[in-house]
Design an enzyme around this catalytic site. Structure first.
Site, PDB file in Angstrom:
ATOM      1  N   SER A 128       0.801  -1.224   0.000  1.00 26.21           N
ATOM      2  CA  SER A 128       0.000   0.000   0.000  1.00 26.21           C
ATOM      3  C   SER A 128       0.835   1.276   0.000  1.00 26.21           C
ATOM      4  CB  SER A 128      -0.946   0.016   1.209  1.00 26.21           C
ATOM      5  OG  SER A 128      -0.220   0.130   2.417  1.00 26.21           O
ATOM      6  N   LYS A 165       0.051   4.509   6.897  1.00 29.87           N
ATOM      7  CA  LYS A 165      -0.531   5.302   5.815  1.00 29.87           C
ATOM      8  C   LYS A 165      -0.132   6.764   6.002  1.00 29.87           C
ATOM      9  CE  LYS A 165      -3.116   1.983   3.930  1.00 29.87           C
ATOM     10  NZ  LYS A 165      -2.415   0.871   4.615  1.00 29.87           N
TER      11      LYS A 165
END
Length: 204
Positions: A128, A165
């Site tokens: 990711s 993230k």
């Protein structure tokens, strides 16, 4: 005499391997890495060679620390080192650095990190964050903190799962943005930030 010659050769191989690893990576190899390099299957045999090198005044070891081998007569080994815990799991309501959460330690030169306070490591799983240069299997060095600014790469807890993230606070929501254009952001009302990215360590 033949046995003595073989012993000296193995010790020389071990010493040179340690020296080269410190020169290339900034830290010494593990005992198992030494085993693999010199073709020995027994870690106790390597420990024996290390003990003899220590008695000869060539190395110094600290039994309380992993990978703590110092080449006494070699200036490249004089760098200060830091041991950073590798955390296997992170759960809400539990201290991150609780003993039961620590899988191992990574020893790196002190000058590799700007801030040495409250550091821990998480192993990256997934893709990711690949567009930020963070890849599956990388070791993310995290500075423990509950504070984040927009754009920071953070470790956040969502329903007891840790995710890495990019953090954005937007009105009454929080957006956790992956660095992978094929993936959607995670939008939540709230989350617990437990740390910010301080660096990436990659084993080759």
């Amino acid at each position: 005499m033949a046995t003595d010659k073989i012993t000296r050769d193995v010790q020389s191989e071990i010493y040179e391997f340690i020296r080269q690893e410190v020169l290339d990576k900034g830290y010494p190899p593990s005992v198992r890495e030494i085993c693999a390099k010199v073709g020995l299957s027994s870690t106790s045999t390597v420990h024996g060679h290390l003990s003899r090198l220590e008695k000869k005044g060539l190395i110094r070891r600290d039994p309380t620390k992993p990978r703590a081998i110092e080449l006494i007569k070699d200036p490249i080994s004089k760098r200060e080192m830091i041991d950073i815990p590798i955390v296997g799991k992170v759960q809400a309501g539990q201290p991150i650095l609780a003993v039961e959460n620590i899988d191992d330690y990574l020893t790196i030169p002190l000058n590799f990190v700007r801030n040495t306070n409250d550091l821990f490591i998480l192993k990256i799983s997934g893709n990711s964050m690949i567009e930020a240069g963070i890849y599956d299997g990388d070791l993310a060095i995290i500075e423990k903190t509950n504070y984040a600014q927009n754009g920071d790469i953070v470790v956040a807890l969502i329903e007891n799962d840790a995710t890495i993230k990019r953090f954005f606070k937007e009105k009454d929501k929080i957006r956790l943005q992956p660095e992978n254009h094929t993936m959607d952001p995670i939008i939540v009302d709230n989350c617990e930030v437990i740390g910010k990215l301080a660096g990436i360590y990659r084993r080759y």
